[in-house]
Design a protein around this motif. Sequence first.
Motif, PDB file in Angstrom:
ATOM      1  N   ALA A 126       0.815  -1.223   0.000  1.00 52.17           N
ATOM      2  CA  ALA A 126       0.000   0.000   0.000  1.00 52.17           C
ATOM      3  C   ALA A 126       0.841   1.262   0.000  1.00 52.17           C
ATOM      4  O   ALA A 126       1.891   1.334   0.646  1.00 52.17           O
ATOM      5  CB  ALA A 126      -0.922   0.003   1.216  1.00 52.17           C
ATOM      6  N   THR A 127       0.325   2.290  -0.691  1.00 45.76           N
ATOM      7  CA  THR A 127       0.894   3.635  -0.586  1.00 45.76           C
ATOM      8  C   THR A 127       0.066   4.507   0.352  1.00 45.76           C
ATOM      9  O   THR A 127       0.506   5.577   0.757  1.00 45.76           O
ATOM     10  CB  THR A 127       0.957   4.312  -1.967  1.00 45.76           C
ATOM     11  N   ALA A 128      -1.150   4.047   0.679  1.00 46.36           N
ATOM     12  CA  ALA A 128      -2.042   4.778   1.582  1.00 46.36           C
ATOM     13  C   ALA A 128      -3.126   3.814   2.044  1.00 46.36           C
ATOM     14  O   ALA A 128      -3.276   2.714   1.503  1.00 46.36           O
ATOM     15  CB  ALA A 128      -2.672   5.981   0.869  1.00 46.36           C
ATOM     16  N   PHE A 129      -3.894   4.250   3.054  1.00 44.31           N
ATOM     17  CA  PHE A 129      -4.963   3.429   3.614  1.00 44.31           C
ATOM     18  C   PHE A 129      -6.253   4.240   3.683  1.00 44.31           C
ATOM     19  O   PHE A 129      -6.231   5.419   4.067  1.00 44.31           O
ATOM     20  CB  PHE A 129      -4.600   2.957   5.029  1.00 44.31           C
ATOM     21  N   HIS A 167       5.517   3.066   9.596  1.00 45.20           N
ATOM     22  CA  HIS A 167       5.264   3.589   8.252  1.00 45.20           C
ATOM     23  C   HIS A 167       4.846   5.049   8.387  1.00 45.20           C
ATOM     24  O   HIS A 167       4.576   5.538   9.489  1.00 45.20           O
ATOM     25  CB  HIS A 167       4.173   2.782   7.532  1.00 45.20           C
ATOM     26  N   SER A 168       4.811   5.747   7.251  1.00 40.10           N
ATOM     27  CA  SER A 168       4.421   7.159   7.231  1.00 40.10           C
ATOM     28  C   SER A 168       3.398   7.420   6.129  1.00 40.10           C
ATOM     29  O   SER A 168       3.414   8.465   5.477  1.00 40.10           O
ATOM     30  CB  SER A 168       5.655   8.051   7.030  1.00 40.10           C
ATOM     31  N   LYS A 169       2.515   6.471   5.926  1.00 40.79           N
ATOM     32  CA  LYS A 169       1.549   6.546   4.829  1.00 40.79           C
ATOM     33  C   LYS A 169       0.241   7.204   5.279  1.00 40.79           C
ATOM     34  O   LYS A 169      -0.126   7.109   6.452  1.00 40.79           O
ATOM     35  CB  LYS A 169       1.267   5.126   4.314  1.00 40.79           C
ATOM     36  N   PRO A 170      -0.445   7.863   4.361  1.00 41.77           N
ATOM     37  CA  PRO A 170      -1.734   8.484   4.704  1.00 41.77           C
ATOM     38  C   PRO A 170      -2.750   7.458   5.216  1.00 41.77           C
ATOM     39  O   PRO A 170      -2.832   6.342   4.691  1.00 41.77           O
ATOM     40  CB  PRO A 170      -2.202   9.090   3.378  1.00 41.77           C
ATOM     41  N   ALA A 194      -7.702  13.410  -0.203  1.00 37.83           N
ATOM     42  CA  ALA A 194      -6.961  13.589   1.046  1.00 37.83           C
ATOM     43  C   ALA A 194      -5.648  12.824   1.062  1.00 37.83           C
ATOM     44  O   ALA A 194      -4.744  13.142   1.845  1.00 37.83           O
ATOM     45  CB  ALA A 194      -7.821  13.162   2.231  1.00 37.83           C
ATOM     46  N   ILE A 195      -5.519  11.829   0.202  1.00 37.63           N
ATOM     47  CA  ILE A 195      -4.256  11.080   0.139  1.00 37.63           C
ATOM     48  C   ILE A 195      -3.105  12.013  -0.220  1.00 37.63           C
ATOM     49  O   ILE A 195      -2.039  11.996   0.407  1.00 37.63           O
ATOM     50  CB  ILE A 195      -4.363   9.921  -0.870  1.00 37.63           C
ATOM     51  N   THR A 207      -0.519  15.131   5.574  1.00 35.42           N
ATOM     52  CA  THR A 207       0.745  15.531   6.197  1.00 35.42           C
ATOM     53  C   THR A 207       0.979  14.672   7.432  1.00 35.42           C
ATOM     54  O   THR A 207       0.113  14.572   8.306  1.00 35.42           O
ATOM     55  CB  THR A 207       0.720  17.018   6.607  1.00 35.42           C
ATOM     56  N   VAL A 208       2.147  14.068   7.515  1.00 34.55           N
ATOM     57  CA  VAL A 208       2.468  13.229   8.663  1.00 34.55           C
ATOM     58  C   VAL A 208       2.711  14.113   9.884  1.00 34.55           C
ATOM     59  O   VAL A 208       3.488  15.055   9.827  1.00 34.55           O
ATOM     60  CB  VAL A 208       3.723  12.377   8.384  1.00 34.55           C
ATOM     61  N   PRO A 209       2.048  13.852  11.003  1.00 38.93           N
ATOM     62  CA  PRO A 209       2.267  14.672  12.206  1.00 38.93           C
ATOM     63  C   PRO A 209       3.713  14.607  12.689  1.00 38.93           C
ATOM     64  O   PRO A 209       4.378  13.570  12.575  1.00 38.93           O
ATOM     65  CB  PRO A 209       1.323  14.038  13.237  1.00 38.93           C
TER      66      PRO A 209
END
Length: 200
Positions: free
Chosen positions: A102-105, A130-133, A179-180, A184-186
């Motif tokens: 996955a690139t996002a969830f 991981h740092s994925k949306p 939104a993907i 922005t990663v917190p």
Amino acid sequence: MTHNNDNLVCVFCASHDSTNPIYNEAADNLGRELVQAGYGLVYGGGGHGLMGRVARGVFDNNGSVLGIIPHSLTKYEGTVEIGRTILVDSMHERKQLMNEHATAFIALPGGFGTLEELLEIATWSMLCIHSKPIIVLNTNGYYNALGDMIDKAVEAGFVKPGNKEIIVMCDTPQEAVAAIKSYTVPTTRYGLTWTTATPI
């Protein structure tokens, strides 16, 4: 078929249809929106429920679909193959592979399994595995109570205020897909470095 295997979005959702058609329609629409934005799908496999609806929505619009399902669950979630299917031996292996592909969830409405997958993948982000949306499609306000619970956890000091933003809530499939890219990663995550294989 569009070959977008490197741009797959992992979708967590129910393996049953809802008695309320609004949830079923959102799943149908999400599949189309993913393909229109250039994404394919990785999901828990099978052809039943919201899971099957999202998969068919992607596949029928010429998007790539990868299903990952444990052997044991095929009796429950079905053996219908939409796109490509990988059979695995355990739930842990299933989630590990979905994360790797996955690139996002995106989480749609669902039951215990969907909630568990969503909260685990959010925890993995908090721990910097991981740092994925991570996007929640809050159809019909389904996840309002989860948002309230997270607010209460922040208020009680169990979750850092910034880490609330690990999960982004959206109301429509179109907003969820958009939104993907804006995610922005917190900066309040734990900042851990993992030098061994991802824990499962």
